[in-house]
Design a protein around this motif. Sequence first.
Motif, PDB file in Angstrom:
ATOM      1  N   THR A   1       0.857  -1.180   0.000  1.00 20.52           N
ATOM      2  CA  THR A   1       0.000   0.000   0.000  1.00 20.52           C
ATOM      3  C   THR A   1       0.891   1.226   0.000  1.00 20.52           C
ATOM      4  N   VAL A   2       0.353   2.360  -0.392  1.00 23.23           N
ATOM      5  CA  VAL A   2       1.149   3.582  -0.459  1.00 23.23           C
ATOM      6  C   VAL A   2       1.045   4.312   0.875  1.00 23.23           C
ATOM      7  N   PRO A   3       2.130   4.349   1.663  1.00 22.24           N
ATOM      8  CA  PRO A   3       2.060   5.020   2.961  1.00 22.24           C
ATOM      9  C   PRO A   3       2.186   6.526   2.819  1.00 22.24           C
ATOM     10  N   SER A   4       1.731   7.239   3.830  1.00 24.89           N
ATOM     11  CA  SER A   4       1.895   8.683   3.865  1.00 24.89           C
ATOM     12  C   SER A   4       2.802   9.039   5.027  1.00 24.89           C
ATOM     13  N   SER A   5       3.359  10.246   4.982  1.00 20.76           N
ATOM     14  CA  SER A   5       4.259  10.676   6.052  1.00 20.76           C
ATOM     15  C   SER A   5       4.147  12.177   6.249  1.00 20.76           C
ATOM     16  N   PRO A   6       3.098  12.607   6.935  1.00 29.21           N
ATOM     17  CA  PRO A   6       2.941  14.037   7.194  1.00 29.21           C
ATOM     18  C   PRO A   6       3.923  14.501   8.263  1.00 29.21           C
TER      19      PRO A   6
END
Length: 357
Positions: A195-200
């Motif tokens: 899955t495509v992770p996010s990193s705010p």
Amino acid sequence: MTSWDRPAVAHWDFPRSATGIGVLVEAGGALGVEAGTILRGVGLSPAELATPDLLVAPAQELAAIRNLCAAAGDRPALAAEVGAAYRLTTFGILGYALLSSPTLRDVIAMTLRFIDLSYIFSAFGVEATGDRIVVRLGGAALPEDVREFLVDRDLFAIDSVLRDLVPGGLPFTEVTFAGGRTDETLAAYGERLGTVPSSPGGGDGVTAVFDAVHLDLPLPQGSAGAVAMAEALCRDLAATRRTRGPVSSRVRVEITGSLSQGAPMPSVAAALGMSPRTLRRRLADEGTSYQRLLGDVRVELAERMLATGLLSVEDVAIRLGYAEASSFIHAFRRLTGTTPHQASVASRTRTSAAPRA
């Protein structure tokens, strides 16, 4: 919204099996990092990592982690590579309890109940919100220099264990790495997670989400009988470990390494960076004493050495730091109620009577 109970132990500063450091050595070896490099300053030899029931302080595991991170260099997916080395078998009786759990709901409850039988450093929490199960790994209390590595490693260790439990693995629908990760790291992580992770920016932990439909599906190796037995064993093991605080675990390691020199308390205290008085007070706070730990270690090692049938009572006495065999025999009888010879005979009798596969 519903939540599971909080973890039985709410901090990472608990004694843990030396097997966890063994996993780091194994993972490092796959990356070309030698065991001696990872174990520098840890106070353990490679042979000791295979010692059953040997507990280490979290500071020792953190030292090994720092050594591994420094030696591995710039590897964007290092935490994922190390996390993947943790399998169900890595966790001993806890792993067996998880494998025997009927459903994933039971797996989560078992994990929270016996979290201190694992190698986790992150603050671990799980909650159900509608059709989503949210796993949170917090890093606020972790040492800043390895915080990001630890929370990421813990996520990939969880992912690895879930792959062992659930046929085909358990797909995360969302993964968020707070605090920021490089694009290269996120790409490497996404390839492994599917899955495509996010990193705010902001924050210090990891959040992973999966579909609640998986919670109550039967697991292929779940067994009510087996899980009851495994849970009882976990309960006994956890009760034992929870009476051993971090200082007493480190003392046991130091005693083990210095028995041939008699393991004098001043030397052990110096190795731990304390005065004998401070060490005595810290052990009292944990409900034990130096002499009790020394006796426990000597008995445990004596029983293992005698069980091999390869060493005489005199040989064992020397290896345990006794000036003469008679002193060893007297101390062993006082602590166990039997003599070394009787213990050796009983151990060999049990071994010979055991059914062979």
